[in-house]
Design a protein around this motif. Structure first.
Motif, PDB file in Angstrom:
ATOM      1  N   MET A   1       0.829  -1.214   0.000  1.00 51.02           N
ATOM      2  CA  MET A   1       0.000   0.000   0.000  1.00 51.02           C
ATOM      3  C   MET A   1       0.859   1.257   0.000  1.00 51.02           C
ATOM      4  O   MET A   1       0.551   2.231  -0.696  1.00 51.02           O
ATOM      5  CB  MET A   1      -0.923  -0.004   1.224  1.00 51.02           C
ATOM      6  CG  MET A   1      -2.048  -1.009   1.165  1.00 51.02           C
ATOM      7  SD  MET A   1      -3.313  -0.694   2.439  1.00 51.02           S
ATOM      8  CE  MET A   1      -2.408  -1.143   3.936  1.00 51.02           C
ATOM      9  N   ALA A   2       1.938   1.248   0.787  1.00 51.18           N
ATOM     10  CA  ALA A   2       2.810   2.421   0.884  1.00 51.18           C
ATOM     11  C   ALA A   2       3.402   2.779  -0.473  1.00 51.18           C
ATOM     12  O   ALA A   2       3.511   3.962  -0.833  1.00 51.18           O
ATOM     13  CB  ALA A   2       3.934   2.151   1.891  1.00 51.18           C
ATOM     14  N   GLU A   3       3.749   1.775  -1.244  1.00 47.42           N
ATOM     15  CA  GLU A   3       4.315   2.009  -2.577  1.00 47.42           C
ATOM     16  C   GLU A   3       3.303   2.737  -3.472  1.00 47.42           C
ATOM     17  O   GLU A   3       3.659   3.664  -4.205  1.00 47.42           O
ATOM     18  CB  GLU A   3       4.711   0.672  -3.193  1.00 47.42           C
ATOM     19  CG  GLU A   3       5.489   0.786  -4.486  1.00 47.42           C
ATOM     20  CD  GLU A   3       6.026  -0.547  -4.954  1.00 47.42           C
ATOM     21  OE1 GLU A   3       7.061  -0.548  -5.650  1.00 47.42           O
ATOM     22  OE2 GLU A   3       5.421  -1.593  -4.636  1.00 47.42           O
ATOM     23  N   LYS A   4       2.038   2.318  -3.392  1.00 46.87           N
ATOM     24  CA  LYS A   4       0.994   2.958  -4.197  1.00 46.87           C
ATOM     25  C   LYS A   4       0.721   4.383  -3.722  1.00 46.87           C
ATOM     26  O   LYS A   4       0.510   5.299  -4.531  1.00 46.87           O
ATOM     27  CB  LYS A   4      -0.287   2.125  -4.141  1.00 46.87           C
ATOM     28  CG  LYS A   4      -0.163   0.726  -4.709  1.00 46.87           C
ATOM     29  CD  LYS A   4       0.237   0.764  -6.176  1.00 46.87           C
ATOM     30  CE  LYS A   4       0.334  -0.634  -6.758  1.00 46.87           C
ATOM     31  NZ  LYS A   4       0.791  -0.599  -8.188  1.00 46.87           N
ATOM     32  N   VAL A   5       0.715   4.574  -2.411  1.00 47.13           N
ATOM     33  CA  VAL A   5       0.474   5.907  -1.855  1.00 47.13           C
ATOM     34  C   VAL A   5       1.547   6.884  -2.325  1.00 47.13           C
ATOM     35  O   VAL A   5       1.262   8.048  -2.640  1.00 47.13           O
ATOM     36  CB  VAL A   5       0.416   5.850  -0.316  1.00 47.13           C
ATOM     37  CG1 VAL A   5       0.460   7.248   0.288  1.00 47.13           C
ATOM     38  CG2 VAL A   5      -0.848   5.134   0.153  1.00 47.13           C
ATOM     39  N   CYS A   6       2.788   6.409  -2.396  1.00 45.04           N
ATOM     40  CA  CYS A   6       3.899   7.272  -2.816  1.00 45.04           C
ATOM     41  C   CYS A   6       3.777   7.682  -4.285  1.00 45.04           C
ATOM     42  O   CYS A   6       4.363   8.699  -4.701  1.00 45.04           O
ATOM     43  CB  CYS A   6       5.240   6.584  -2.577  1.00 45.04           C
ATOM     44  SG  CYS A   6       5.703   6.494  -0.831  1.00 45.04           S
ATOM     45  N   GLU A   7       3.036   6.924  -5.068  1.00 43.86           N
ATOM     46  CA  GLU A   7       2.803   7.295  -6.465  1.00 43.86           C
ATOM     47  C   GLU A   7       1.833   8.473  -6.552  1.00 43.86           C
ATOM     48  O   GLU A   7       1.854   9.236  -7.519  1.00 43.86           O
ATOM     49  CB  GLU A   7       2.238   6.100  -7.241  1.00 43.86           C
ATOM     50  CG  GLU A   7       3.233   4.963  -7.427  1.00 43.86           C
ATOM     51  CD  GLU A   7       2.601   3.768  -8.122  1.00 43.86           C
ATOM     52  OE1 GLU A   7       1.434   3.868  -8.572  1.00 43.86           O
ATOM     53  OE2 GLU A   7       3.275   2.707  -8.217  1.00 43.86           O
ATOM     54  N   ILE A   8       0.982   8.615  -5.549  1.00 39.75           N
ATOM     55  CA  ILE A   8       0.001   9.705  -5.522  1.00 39.75           C
ATOM     56  C   ILE A   8       0.585  10.933  -4.833  1.00 39.75           C
ATOM     57  O   ILE A   8       0.553  12.043  -5.365  1.00 39.75           O
ATOM     58  CB  ILE A   8      -1.286   9.252  -4.802  1.00 39.75           C
ATOM     59  CG1 ILE A   8      -1.898   8.039  -5.519  1.00 39.75           C
ATOM     60  CG2 ILE A   8      -2.296  10.400  -4.723  1.00 39.75           C
ATOM     61  CD1 ILE A   8      -3.010   7.358  -4.746  1.00 39.75           C
ATOM     62  N   TYR A   9       1.123  10.713  -3.627  1.00 38.56           N
ATOM     63  CA  TYR A   9       1.719  11.814  -2.860  1.00 38.56           C
ATOM     64  C   TYR A   9       3.223  11.762  -3.063  1.00 38.56           C
ATOM     65  O   TYR A   9       3.974  11.200  -2.246  1.00 38.56           O
ATOM     66  CB  TYR A   9       1.341  11.701  -1.390  1.00 38.56           C
ATOM     67  CG  TYR A   9      -0.155  11.689  -1.165  1.00 38.56           C
ATOM     68  CD1 TYR A   9      -0.920  12.826  -1.412  1.00 38.56           C
ATOM     69  CD2 TYR A   9      -0.809  10.534  -0.751  1.00 38.56           C
ATOM     70  CE1 TYR A   9      -2.299  12.824  -1.232  1.00 38.56           C
ATOM     71  CE2 TYR A   9      -2.189  10.520  -0.563  1.00 38.56           C
ATOM     72  CZ  TYR A   9      -2.925  11.666  -0.812  1.00 38.56           C
ATOM     73  OH  TYR A   9      -4.285  11.649  -0.642  1.00 38.56           O
ATOM     74  N   THR A  10       3.662  12.341  -4.165  1.00 39.18           N
ATOM     75  CA  THR A  10       5.058  12.186  -4.593  1.00 39.18           C
ATOM     76  C   THR A  10       6.047  12.935  -3.702  1.00 39.18           C
ATOM     77  O   THR A  10       7.252  12.734  -3.818  1.00 39.18           O
ATOM     78  CB  THR A  10       5.217  12.668  -6.046  1.00 39.18           C
ATOM     79  OG1 THR A  10       4.731  14.018  -6.164  1.00 39.18           O
ATOM     80  CG2 THR A  10       4.418  11.778  -6.991  1.00 39.18           C
ATOM     81  N   PHE A  11       5.527  13.812  -2.822  1.00 37.01           N
ATOM     82  CA  PHE A  11       6.429  14.542  -1.921  1.00 37.01           C
ATOM     83  C   PHE A  11       6.872  13.688  -0.733  1.00 37.01           C
ATOM     84  O   PHE A  11       7.763  14.086   0.023  1.00 37.01           O
ATOM     85  CB  PHE A  11       5.757  15.822  -1.412  1.00 37.01           C
ATOM     86  CG  PHE A  11       4.549  15.580  -0.546  1.00 37.01           C
ATOM     87  CD1 PHE A  11       4.676  15.455   0.829  1.00 37.01           C
ATOM     88  CD2 PHE A  11       3.283  15.477  -1.116  1.00 37.01           C
ATOM     89  CE1 PHE A  11       3.564  15.230   1.633  1.00 37.01           C
ATOM     90  CE2 PHE A  11       2.165  15.257  -0.318  1.00 37.01           C
ATOM     91  CZ  PHE A  11       2.302  15.123   1.057  1.00 37.01           C
ATOM     92  N   LEU A  12       6.253  12.530  -0.539  1.00 40.18           N
ATOM     93  CA  LEU A  12       6.625  11.665   0.584  1.00 40.18           C
ATOM     94  C   LEU A  12       8.025  11.096   0.402  1.00 40.18           C
ATOM     95  O   LEU A  12       8.435  10.777  -0.719  1.00 40.18           O
ATOM     96  CB  LEU A  12       5.625  10.511   0.731  1.00 40.18           C
ATOM     97  CG  LEU A  12       4.204  10.867   1.158  1.00 40.18           C
ATOM     98  CD1 LEU A  12       3.297   9.647   1.053  1.00 40.18           C
ATOM     99  CD2 LEU A  12       4.192  11.420   2.578  1.00 40.18           C
TER     100      LEU A  12
END
Length: 321
Positions: free
Chosen positions: A170-181
């Protein structure tokens, strides 16, 4: 035909083979001894009572044993409970394998371990990589069987690896959306957030936790995790700020002081970590609860989900053409 725990309903008279996950000797209000047991199979768990037990019962029906039981299902404080009428240990003539009764992660531990390693290998920050890889690799033997909890979400053989891997996905997918993470920091927090449960709980190789360790009771896995990060950081010579950020990820992931986090998240990665943890825990419990519910049916109240009943949706797929 023997009944699975997930199929139990109030009023059922059941018979079947079940694993003793935990057992405590207690005294009733009329001063008689009874056994308070948690029984399990691959489909779930249930609390059970063996009233008016003998010393022989106390010595015979212990944690990790496979037993054959007859009993009646009732409800106590919104949870199903089994009153045991007859009980005996399983023997060779039953042709029962213990492995068939141990709730287990859906993927082999060795495969999950290697997948998590592949996430670690993507880390560009040397300090995060050094700390996380050291702690993860040092823990390999116990990670092969440890659950993520004693009785709540992911309380299964290999549950800690499974919980970690799902959160990383899930974290990998979230980082695709919130690229500032900061992906390294988020991945590191996911891997380390529950790692100290290896020191908080005593688990056998079946993934069954009998008790908490003394340090686990006195400190808990959050404080234990912070201590471990500090120790390994000193060992690998990691940057102090990186160490503090990883510690903050672990410290704040329960979010509320009453749940063990004295600080709420103060960085975006810690905020995301908390919600990934909540999502995965709740989805695990929901999936487990609904697996054996018929479409358009309701489950019993689920304690870990604030005593909510769950509804199993049923709908027709859109036809082609």
């Amino acid at each position: 035909m023997y009944k699975k725990i997930s199929d139990f309903r109030v009023g059922d008279n059941i018979e079947g083979f079940y694993l003793i996950k935990a057992v405590t000797v207690k005294t009733s209000s009329n001063n008689k001894t009874f056994l308070d047991l948690n029984l399990a199979d691959r489909t779930g768990e249930i609390n059970a009572k063996l009233w008016d037990c003998t010393k022989e019962d106390e010595n015979e029906f212990v944690e990790g044993k496979l037993i054959k039981v007859r009993g009646n299902v009732s409800e106590w404080q919104n949870r199903l409970q089994l009153k045991i009428m007859r009980i005996r240990l399983s023997d060779d003539e039953d042709y029962i394998s213990l492995d068939d009764y141990v709730p287990t992660a859906p993927e082999e531990s060795e495969i999950m371990y290697e997948k998590i390693l592949s996430y670690i290998e993507t880390m560009n920050n040397k300090d995060i990589y050094d700390i996380v890889s050291y702690i993860f690799k040092e823990s390999k033997d116990r990670l092969m069987f440890y659950p993520a909890a004693k009785s709540n979400h992911h309380a299964i053989h290999g549950g800690l690896l499974y919980h970690t891997l799902t959160m990383l996905t899930m974290a990998e997918k979230v980082c695709e959306i919130y690229t500032f993470l900061d992906k390294d920091l988020l991945f590191g927090g996911v891997i380390l957030h529950d790692m100290a449960k290896l020191d908080e709980m005593d688990s056998n190789e079946l993934g069954i936790v009998s008790s908490y360790t003394s340090e686990g009771e006195l400190l808990g896995h959050i404080i234990q995790g912070i201590k471990n990060i500090e120790k390994i950081s000193d060992k690998v010579g990691a940057d102090k700020e990186i160490t503090t950020l990883l510690q903050h990820m672990v410290l704040s992931h329960h979010y509320e002081p009453e749940f063990g986090s004295p600080k709420r998240p103060m960085i975006p990665e810690a905020e995301i970590l908390h919600y990934l943890d909540v999502i995965d825990a709740r989805m695990f419990d929901m999936k487990k609860t609904l697996e054996n519910i018929k479409p358009r049916g309701f489950s019993d109240k689920v304690w870990t989900l604030n005593n909510r009943k769950l509804y199993k949706v049923a709908y027709r797929q859109r036809s082609e053409g």
